[in-house]
Scaffold this active site. Structure first.
Site, PDB file in Angstrom:
ATOM      1  N   ASP A 153       0.805  -1.226   0.000  1.00  0.00           N
ATOM      2  CA  ASP A 153       0.000   0.000   0.000  1.00  0.00           C
ATOM      3  C   ASP A 153       0.838   1.277   0.000  1.00  0.00           C
ATOM      4  O   ASP A 153       0.318   2.365   0.254  1.00  0.00           O
ATOM      5  CB  ASP A 153      -0.975   0.029   1.196  1.00  0.00           C
ATOM      6  CG  ASP A 153      -0.283  -0.168   2.538  1.00  0.00           C
ATOM      7  OD1 ASP A 153       0.840   0.338   2.714  1.00  0.00           O
ATOM      8  OD2 ASP A 153      -0.857  -0.850   3.404  1.00  0.00           O
ATOM      9  N   ARG A 224       0.874   6.908  -0.133  1.00  0.00           N
ATOM     10  CA  ARG A 224       0.139   5.901   0.649  1.00  0.00           C
ATOM     11  C   ARG A 224      -1.219   5.720  -0.016  1.00  0.00           C
ATOM     12  O   ARG A 224      -1.978   6.671  -0.151  1.00  0.00           O
ATOM     13  CB  ARG A 224      -0.013   6.369   2.095  1.00  0.00           C
ATOM     14  CG  ARG A 224      -0.850   5.455   2.995  1.00  0.00           C
ATOM     15  CD  ARG A 224      -0.207   4.099   3.147  1.00  0.00           C
ATOM     16  NE  ARG A 224      -0.772   3.335   4.257  1.00  0.00           N
ATOM     17  CZ  ARG A 224      -1.906   2.620   4.186  1.00  0.00           C
ATOM     18  NH1 ARG A 224      -2.602   2.610   3.063  1.00  0.00           N
ATOM     19  NH2 ARG A 224      -2.327   1.930   5.225  1.00  0.00           N
ATOM     20  N   ASP A 229      -5.479  -1.025   3.439  1.00  0.00           N
ATOM     21  CA  ASP A 229      -4.368  -1.357   4.325  1.00  0.00           C
ATOM     22  C   ASP A 229      -3.935  -2.773   3.981  1.00  0.00           C
ATOM     23  O   ASP A 229      -4.685  -3.733   4.202  1.00  0.00           O
ATOM     24  CB  ASP A 229      -4.802  -1.263   5.795  1.00  0.00           C
ATOM     25  CG  ASP A 229      -3.617  -1.180   6.742  1.00  0.00           C
ATOM     26  OD1 ASP A 229      -2.470  -1.146   6.263  1.00  0.00           O
ATOM     27  OD2 ASP A 229      -3.845  -1.142   7.977  1.00  0.00           O
ATOM     28  N   GLU A 232       1.461  -6.239   6.239  1.00  0.00           N
ATOM     29  CA  GLU A 232       2.863  -5.853   6.323  1.00  0.00           C
ATOM     30  C   GLU A 232       3.742  -6.968   5.745  1.00  0.00           C
ATOM     31  O   GLU A 232       3.324  -8.128   5.655  1.00  0.00           O
ATOM     32  CB  GLU A 232       3.249  -5.576   7.776  1.00  0.00           C
ATOM     33  CG  GLU A 232       2.461  -4.452   8.423  1.00  0.00           C
ATOM     34  CD  GLU A 232       2.756  -3.092   7.809  1.00  0.00           C
ATOM     35  OE1 GLU A 232       3.873  -2.925   7.280  1.00  0.00           O
ATOM     36  OE2 GLU A 232       1.889  -2.212   7.858  1.00  0.00           O
ATOM     37  N   ARG A 266       3.726  11.095   4.018  1.00  0.00           N
ATOM     38  CA  ARG A 266       3.331  10.492   2.750  1.00  0.00           C
ATOM     39  C   ARG A 266       2.070  11.158   2.216  1.00  0.00           C
ATOM     40  O   ARG A 266       1.188  11.544   2.994  1.00  0.00           O
ATOM     41  CB  ARG A 266       3.087   8.992   2.919  1.00  0.00           C
ATOM     42  CG  ARG A 266       4.288   8.214   3.388  1.00  0.00           C
ATOM     43  CD  ARG A 266       3.955   6.746   3.660  1.00  0.00           C
ATOM     44  NE  ARG A 266       2.979   6.601   4.725  1.00  0.00           N
ATOM     45  CZ  ARG A 266       2.608   5.433   5.245  1.00  0.00           C
ATOM     46  NH1 ARG A 266       3.140   4.304   4.783  1.00  0.00           N
ATOM     47  NH2 ARG A 266       1.715   5.376   6.225  1.00  0.00           N
TER      48      ARG A 266
END
Length: 335
Positions: A153, A224, A229, A232, A266
Site C-alpha cells: 500500500d 500511501r 491497508d 505488512e 506520505r
C-alpha cells in the site's frame, strides 16, 4: 470509398462495404477505422490516446492525417488486427517507437513482431475520472521503478520537474547539482557525478528516465494508497501484496489524486494506471483490507466483500490478521 467504410464501421453494413472486403472486420480494426474517418470529418484525435503515447496532441493529429490518406488508398482496407497493426507500423514508420507501440496498445492491436498466438493488449482502457473536487492536487508520474514499491500500500514515485506544477519550486542547489552532474558524466568524472547525485537525492529529487528513456530530473513523492491497508511484509500475504502492486505499476506512468498527508509525510491518494483503479484491484485480489477507520467509501467495502465471498488472497484464511492490529501488537512488544 470513405463514406462506405464509415457506414460499415458504424455497424450499418452498407452493401458497398462487402465490395471492398470490409465485411467481418475485427472490433479493434473497426475502432481504428472509425477514429481515422472521424478525424477526417472533425479533425479530432481520440480521448485517452495521450495516456499511451509520448508526443503532443499536435503530433497525434499529424499521425491521423497520414493514416487517413493511407486508409483511403488501401485496397482492401485491413480486416484483422494483424493487418491493421502492419498498416499502422508502415504508415507511422518514421515516428518514435514509443508512440507507435503506444498507439497499437490503445487500439488493442498486436505488435507485428510479437510471437504468434501472443495475446493482444486490451484496447481503449477506460480513462481515469477527472480530478475530484475533494482532491487537493494531482500528479502525473514518470515510469515506476521496480524498487519503488515498498509494500502493498506504499509506493515511491517521481514527477518530471519540467511539469508546470514542479518547475518553479526546484531548489537552486538541486538545479545547480543536476547541471554539474550532467557535465561531470559527459567527461566521465563519475566520482564527482556521484557526489553531486547525493546532493540531488538529499533534496528529494533524482535523475530518472522518462517514457522515451531520456534522463530527466524527477521530484520524489511517497504515496500511501488511500482507503486500503495491505498486510505488512512480515505478515501472511505481505509478500504477495507487494508483488501484486508491483505488477500493476512497474514501468508505467501513473495518475495520482492526492487528498491528504499522513503523519509520516506520505501523500495519501488514489492511483490510476492505464485507466485501472489500483486500490480496486488490490481489494478484489484479496490482498488488502478496506481501511474503514480512514475511508468509508461504499465501493471499497463492496470490492472487499467480493474477495471475502470468493475466499481470495488473505480471505482464504479463516481468521486473517488485521494489519493495524498487527502493528499495534508489534509496538507493544506482543506481536
Amino acid at each position: 470509398m470513405g463514406n462506405s467504410i464509415y457506414r460499415f464501421l458504424c455497424g450499418l453494413c452498407a452493401p458497398s462495404s462487402q465490395e471492398h472486403g470490409l465485411h467481418g472486420a475485427h472490433p479493434a480494426v473497426a475502432a481504428l477505422g472509425r477514429d481515422i474517418l472521424n478525424f477526417g470529418a472533425a479533425s479530432q484525435v481520440p480521448e485517452g490516446l495521450s495516456r499511451h503515447v509520448v508526443s503532443s496532441k499536435k503530433a497525434q493529429a499529424n499521425w491521423y492525417k497520414k493514416l487517413l490518406a493511407a486508409w483511403k488508398k488501401t485496397r482492401p482496407p485491413p480486416k484483422t488486427p494483424e493487418e491493421a497493426a502492419r498498416f499502422v507500423v508502415q504508415t507511422l514508420k518514421n515516428h518514435q517507437k514509443a508512440d507507435v507501440e503506444g498507439f497499437l496498445v490503445f487500439y488493442g492491436l498486436p505488435h507485428p513482431n510479437a510471437a504468434p498466438g501472443a495475446p493482444a493488449p486490451a484496447p481503449h482502457a477506460a480513462p481515469p475520472p477527472p480530478k475530484p473536487q475533494s482532491a487537493k492536487f494531482e500528479l502525473h508520474t514518470l515510469p515506476v521503478d521496480p524498487k519503488a514499491v515498498s509494500d502493498g500500500d506504499t509506493i515511491n514515485v517521481y514527477v518530471d520537474t519540467a511539469d508546470p506544477r514542479e518547475s518553479g519550486s526546484v531548489p537552486r542547489e538541486v538545479q545547480k547539482a543536476a547541471a554539474e552532474r550532467a557535465k561531470a558524466r559527459a567527461v566521465k568524472d563519475y566520482q564527482k557525478a556521484d557526489a553531486l547525485q547525493k546532493i540531488i537525492v538529499n533534496g528529494g529529487y533524482r535523475p530518472v528516465p522518462n517514457a522515451r528513456g531520456e534522463e530527466v530530473l524527477g521530484k520524489k513523492y511517497r504515496i500511501r494508497l488511500r482507503g486500503i491497508d495491505a498486510p505488512e511484509s512480515a505478515m501472511p500475504y505481505g509478500k504477495e501484496a507487494k508483488e501484486a502492486l508491483l505488477k500493476l505499476v512497474q514501468g508505467k506512468s501513473l495518475k495520482v489524486y492526492v487528498y491528504d498527508e499522513d503523519m509520516y509525510g506520505r501523500c495519501v491518494g488514489d492511483i490510476y494506471c492505464d485507466g485501472v483503479f489500483v486500490q480496486e484491484q488490490m481489494l478484489k485480489k484479496g490482498l488488502a483490507w478496506h481501511y474503514t477507520a480512514y475511508d468509508q467509501r461504499p465501493e471499497l467495502a463492496k470490492w472487499e466483500k467480493q474477495a471475502q465471498t470468493g475466499r481470495k488472497g488473505l480471505w482464504a484464511s479463516s481468521k486473517p490478521h488485521k494489519p493495524w492490529e498487527w502493528r499495534k501488537a508489534k509496538r507493544n512488544g506482543t506481536a
